[in-house]
Motif scaffolding. Structure first.
Motif, PDB file in Angstrom:
ATOM      1  N   LEU A 107       0.834  -1.206   0.000  1.00 49.17           N
ATOM      2  CA  LEU A 107       0.000   0.000   0.000  1.00 49.17           C
ATOM      3  C   LEU A 107       0.870   1.258   0.000  1.00 49.17           C
ATOM      4  N   ASP A 108       1.897   1.292   0.850  1.00 49.37           N
ATOM      5  CA  ASP A 108       2.795   2.450   0.910  1.00 49.37           C
ATOM      6  C   ASP A 108       3.480   2.677  -0.436  1.00 49.37           C
ATOM      7  N   THR A 155      -1.206   6.849   1.970  1.00 53.57           N
ATOM      8  CA  THR A 155      -1.709   5.487   2.138  1.00 53.57           C
ATOM      9  C   THR A 155      -3.159   5.521   2.603  1.00 53.57           C
TER      10      THR A 155
END
Length: 156
Positions: A20-21, A31
């Protein structure tokens, strides 16, 4: 006035959080914003799926009201039986023509031996089976290639 957002705590595996990051950085967003987008998209897809299921039920219900399944089955069965009977008639006449051709060839082919005649018959049957295995789109070009047909016939 914009609606106040509420905070929730969500746990992710280290691998998911890292993915996600990375994706958030790639898309120049946070995020948190990326997760919000995913959640909103997921909710809209779920709603869309429920709408599709609802619409499909309505369509199925309306079709069944107009077209009775038993009537459709009856018509299809009648037509299938009709086609099967036509196919049987065609098969019978083809078999009769095949055996008539064999008899005619036996009457006029006195020059060769019985083994030669049997070989010719077996090769003709092999060519017939090969012809029947051709796809529809191959048949026209096969029949129009008279040189090839002549070569095949000469092998007999």
């Amino acid at each position: 006035m914009p609606e106040k957002s509420l905070k929730r705590s969500i746990n992710f595996s280290p691998e998911t959080l890292k993915a996600l990051d990375t994706l958030a950085a790639k898309n120049n967003t946070t995020t948190s914003e990326l997760v919000r987008q995913f959640v909103e998209k997921g909710l809209s897809i779920e709603g869309y799926t429920q709408d599709i299921d609802f619409i499909a039920r309505i369509i199925r219900q309306e079709l069944m009201a107009v077209y009775h399944l038993e009537d459709i089955k009856s018509v299809v069965e009648q037509q299938t039986n009709r086609i099967a009977k036509m196919h049987m008639k065609s098969g019978k006449i083809d078999a009769a023509a095949f055996f008539l051709l064999i008899k005619v060839l036996m009457n006029i082919a006195h020059e060769g031996t019985e083994d030669q005649f049997d070989q010719m018959l077996n090769e003709a049957i092999t060519l017939g089976v090969d012809y029947m295995q051709k796809k529809d789109f191959q048949i026209n070009s096969f029949l129009q290639d008279t040189d090839n047909l002549r070569r095949l016939a000469e092998k007999l």
